[in-house]
Scaffold this motif. Structure first.
Motif, short mmCIF file in Angstrom:
data_model
loop_
_atom_site.label_atom_id
_atom_site.label_comp_id
_atom_site.label_asym_id
_atom_site.label_seq_id
_atom_site.Cartn_x
_atom_site.Cartn_y
_atom_site.Cartn_z
N PRO A 63 44.98 38.82 35.51
CA PRO A 63 44.67 40.23 35.38
C PRO A 63 44.36 40.08 34.00
O PRO A 63 44.93 39.93 33.17
CB PRO A 63 45.98 41.46 35.86
N LEU A 64 43.52 41.68 33.93
CA LEU A 64 42.91 41.24 32.56
C LEU A 64 43.73 42.12 31.67
O LEU A 64 44.04 41.72 30.35
CB LEU A 64 41.94 42.68 32.49
N LYS A 65 45.03 42.54 32.03
CA LYS A 65 45.90 43.72 30.53
C LYS A 65 47.13 42.52 30.75
O LYS A 65 47.55 42.67 29.75
CB LYS A 65 47.12 44.42 31.87
N GLU A 66 47.13 41.38 30.90
CA GLU A 66 47.68 39.86 30.36
C GLU A 66 47.15 39.06 28.92
O GLU A 66 47.76 39.15 28.26
CB GLU A 66 48.11 38.64 31.33
N LEU A 67 45.92 39.89 28.68
CA LEU A 67 44.87 39.02 27.54
C LEU A 67 44.68 40.69 26.95
O LEU A 67 44.51 40.37 25.86
CB LEU A 67 43.76 38.67 28.80
N LEU A 68 44.88 41.86 27.75
CA LEU A 68 44.51 42.89 26.99
C LEU A 68 45.54 43.92 27.20
O LEU A 68 45.22 44.72 28.26
CB LEU A 68 42.70 43.35 27.17
N PRO A 69 46.80 44.17 26.58
CA PRO A 69 47.70 44.36 27.33
C PRO A 69 47.55 45.85 26.98
O PRO A 69 47.66 46.93 27.83
CB PRO A 69 48.71 44.50 26.17
N GLU A 70 46.23 46.70 25.91
CA GLU A 70 45.78 48.20 25.68
C GLU A 70 45.58 48.35 27.07
O GLU A 70 45.71 49.63 27.29
CB GLU A 70 44.76 48.14 25.02
N PHE A 71 44.47 47.67 28.13
CA PHE A 71 43.83 48.50 29.34
C PHE A 71 44.93 49.03 30.50
O PHE A 71 46.20 48.15 30.74
CB PHE A 71 43.34 46.85 29.54
N ARG A 72 44.84 49.90 31.00
CA ARG A 72 45.72 50.13 31.74
C ARG A 72 45.78 49.67 33.22
O ARG A 72 47.49 49.55 33.76
CB ARG A 72 45.49 51.59 32.41
#
Length: 342
Positions: free
Chosen positions: A83-92
């Motif tokens: 998941p993108l969120k693992e690498l970019l925590p700001e992404f919801r």
């Protein structure tokens, strides 16, 4: 090389489909580059030159953003189904993966209210709130949002501005010395793009409005390059990742790209690249740029067709151009099939 394709390109230029073009054929050890027409019509006319610098728009996605993702994957720093969120925590949205973004299968809902009035910080914040739809992973729907978000992710990992990452990790190692982001608009080699409603002709200013706002943080567009540098990047692919005897990408990585990487396995896209079939349905790597550019690469035959035109100058007639572009591609593929079946 490719006389029928050469003829149709000349006809399209004479018909005004694009004012000018620099195009190259690569086949084995043979290369042929041709320059045709005008680099600029307004406010003055200038002849097209072989070293002309083009705003290549979405070719930025494959030359820069996709290449960075492939290098990170080779270094075991990312996984495609992560998941993108693992690498970019700001992404919801925690459901969207790197594979979704690179294959345009995220079904991301891209509407941003009053987008054209936002500054770079506001636009970044808006992209971080976007959500996937009900067709996540099931449909291919091309969007700039994927590489914009991956650009933010790269900045998070490297703690640097995106254009600095691209310069250090791609342009410098591949010796793409003429290529740049945010160029000096006074550089005589730059080919202008569209004439805006206020009468301004964009020259040395990124054509894509989102990338223009995001500037040094844009992963979807903004690269200015010429045919000489584009051939350097292409030769790396045609040599299965090797540059002057040095490994830039692994041979297995280039081979991996020549297969459908969508979640369903039937979407017709690889990571970053569109997949086109030759006459034997062997996969070719293809990508376009909105401003009138495209790359068609066939690593298995060490062949390529590279095309840099200024078709949006001074006016954008997109639908008409797409039909004409596809006619050129069809002639090339037919000619390539005949050549390799001799």
């Amino acid at each position: 090389m490719y006389p029928n394709t050469t003829k149709i390109i000349e006809e399209k230029q004479q018909q005004g489909v694009f004012p000018g073009v620099v195009y190259s054929f690569i086949g084995g050890r043979k290369q042929q580059t041709t320059t045709l027409g005008l680099a600029q019509i307004e406010p003055i006319t200038r002849q097209m030159e072989e070293d002309a610098l083009f705003d290549v728009a979405s070719l930025t996605k494959v030359i820069c953003t996709t290449t960075m993702m492939l290098k990170l994957w080779e270094e075991n720093k990312i996984e495609w189904d992560q998941p993108l969120k693992e690498l970019l925590p700001e992404f919801r949205d925690g459901r969207i993966t790197l594979r979704h973004l690179l294959t345009h299968t995220s079904d991301i809902q891209t509407f941003i209210p009053q987008r054209d009035k936002l500054n770079a910080q506001e636009l970044r914040a808006a992209y971080l709130t976007l959500q996937s739809g009900e067709n996540l992973g099931e449909q291919v729907k091309y969007t700039d949002a994927g590489t914009i978000l991956l650009g933010f992710m790269l900045e998070e990992l490297y703690q640097e501005k995106l254009v600095s990452i691209f310069r250090k990790e791609i342009l410098e190692p591949l010796k793409m010395t003429d290529s740049c982001f945010l160029p000096n608009p006074n550089d005589e080699r730059i080919v202008p793009t569209e004439k805006l409603v206020n009468g301004e002709v964009l020259r040395g200013i990124t054509h894509d409005p989102k990338a223009r706002v995001l500037a040094e943080h844009a992963g979807n567009a903004g690269l200015f390059t010429n045919m000489s540098d584009l051939k350097k990047f292409t030769e790396m692919y045609l040599n299965f990742g090797s540059v002057n005897g040095k490994i830039y990408l692994q041979e297995s990585t280039i081979a991996f790209l020549l297969s459908d990487q969508t979640p369903t396995g039937s979407g017709g896209r690889s990571l970053g690249w569109d997949l086109r079939g030759d006459s034997n349905q062997q996969p070719l790597l293809f990508h376009t740029g909105y401003t009138g550019t495209f790359m068609l690469l066939d690593p298995s035959k060490h062949s390529a067709f590279l095309f840099l035109s200024n078709r949006v100058h001074p006016q954008d007639h997109r639908q008409e151009y797409l039909h004409q572009r596809d006619e050129i591609l069809a002639v090339y593929l037919a000619e390539q099939a005949a050549l390799y079946h001799k």
